[in-house]
Design a protein around this motif. Structure first.
Motif, PDB file in Angstrom:
ATOM      1  N   THR A  20      47.676  36.364  33.902  1.00  0.00           N
ATOM      2  CA  THR A  20      46.429  36.399  34.672  1.00  0.00           C
ATOM      3  C   THR A  20      45.564  35.175  34.401  1.00  0.00           C
ATOM      4  O   THR A  20      44.486  35.048  34.968  1.00  0.00           O
ATOM      5  CB  THR A  20      45.624  37.677  34.345  1.00  0.00           C
ATOM      6  N   ARG A  73      51.935  49.891  41.504  1.00  0.00           N
ATOM      7  CA  ARG A  73      51.609  48.553  40.989  1.00  0.00           C
ATOM      8  C   ARG A  73      52.856  47.867  40.439  1.00  0.00           C
ATOM      9  O   ARG A  73      53.065  46.668  40.651  1.00  0.00           O
ATOM     10  CB  ARG A  73      50.522  48.645  39.909  1.00  0.00           C
ATOM     11  N   MET A  94      47.572  33.176  37.372  1.00  0.00           N
ATOM     12  CA  MET A  94      46.409  33.801  38.002  1.00  0.00           C
ATOM     13  C   MET A  94      46.765  35.045  38.811  1.00  0.00           C
ATOM     14  O   MET A  94      46.234  35.278  39.897  1.00  0.00           O
ATOM     15  CB  MET A  94      45.647  32.796  38.871  1.00  0.00           C
ATOM     16  N   ARG A  96      46.803  38.682  40.245  1.00  0.00           N
ATOM     17  CA  ARG A  96      45.779  39.698  40.472  1.00  0.00           C
ATOM     18  C   ARG A  96      46.381  40.832  41.293  1.00  0.00           C
ATOM     19  O   ARG A  96      47.394  40.663  41.963  1.00  0.00           O
ATOM     20  CB  ARG A  96      44.581  39.125  41.251  1.00  0.00           C
ATOM     21  N   ASP A  98      45.286  43.697  44.322  1.00  0.00           N
ATOM     22  CA  ASP A  98      44.309  44.098  45.327  1.00  0.00           C
ATOM     23  C   ASP A  98      44.763  45.462  45.836  1.00  0.00           C
ATOM     24  O   ASP A  98      45.931  45.637  46.163  1.00  0.00           O
ATOM     25  CB  ASP A  98      44.269  43.080  46.467  1.00  0.00           C
ATOM     26  N   ALA A 111      50.145  42.561  44.747  1.00  0.00           N
ATOM     27  CA  ALA A 111      50.093  41.717  43.558  1.00  0.00           C
ATOM     28  C   ALA A 111      50.251  40.286  44.063  1.00  0.00           C
ATOM     29  O   ALA A 111      51.165  40.006  44.838  1.00  0.00           O
ATOM     30  CB  ALA A 111      51.217  42.068  42.594  1.00  0.00           C
ATOM     31  N   GLY A 113      49.517  35.797  43.260  1.00  0.00           N
ATOM     32  CA  GLY A 113      49.227  34.745  42.300  1.00  0.00           C
ATOM     33  C   GLY A 113      49.814  33.430  42.761  1.00  0.00           C
ATOM     34  O   GLY A 113      50.262  33.301  43.901  1.00  0.00           O
TER      35      GLY A 113
END
Length: 121
Positions: A20, A73, A94, A96, A98, A111, A113
């Protein structure tokens, strides 16, 4: 249900590191490939909705829904990693999640990035 049923993330054998953060200590980014994502939409199970409704009146964790969200997820993460690997990445920076409602019939989990190639510094 054990705690392992409510966890997520990568296994140690994954060929694509997902973080992340913007960078990885001890590594340098040698190539930025671009945005990647993994998407899944799950419908709600009527039985779990009724149980969750009853539980919400009494209070406490909705364990069935928690487990479903973890599974969802994880599936989105697997798809993210598959897309990154197919594009030649060995890392996703990075990352993330949503989560949104999908037309009142389910939950969309994405997911996303930045796919990149990293190497030891």
């Amino acid at each position: 249900m054990g705690i392992e049923e409510f966890g997520g993330g990568q296994t140690a054998q994954s060929e694509v590191l997902v973080v992340t953060t913007n960078d990885v200590p001890g590594y340098q980014v040698t190539e930025v490939i671009g945005e990647v994502f993994g998407l899944t939409v799950r419908s709600r199970h009527l039985g779990s909705q009724i149980g969750a409704g009853l539980k919400s009146m009494l209070g406490g964790e909705l364990k069935g829904l928690t487990k479903t969200l973890v599974e969802t997820r994880n599936q989105a993460m697997e798809r993210l990693v598959t897309q990154a690997k197919a594009r030649g990445a060995n890392a996703v920076l990075m990352m993330r999640f949503d989560v949104t409602e999908a037309a009142d019939v389910g939950t969309e989990v994405c997911a996303y990035g930045t796919a990149a190639v990293i190497s030891k510094s």
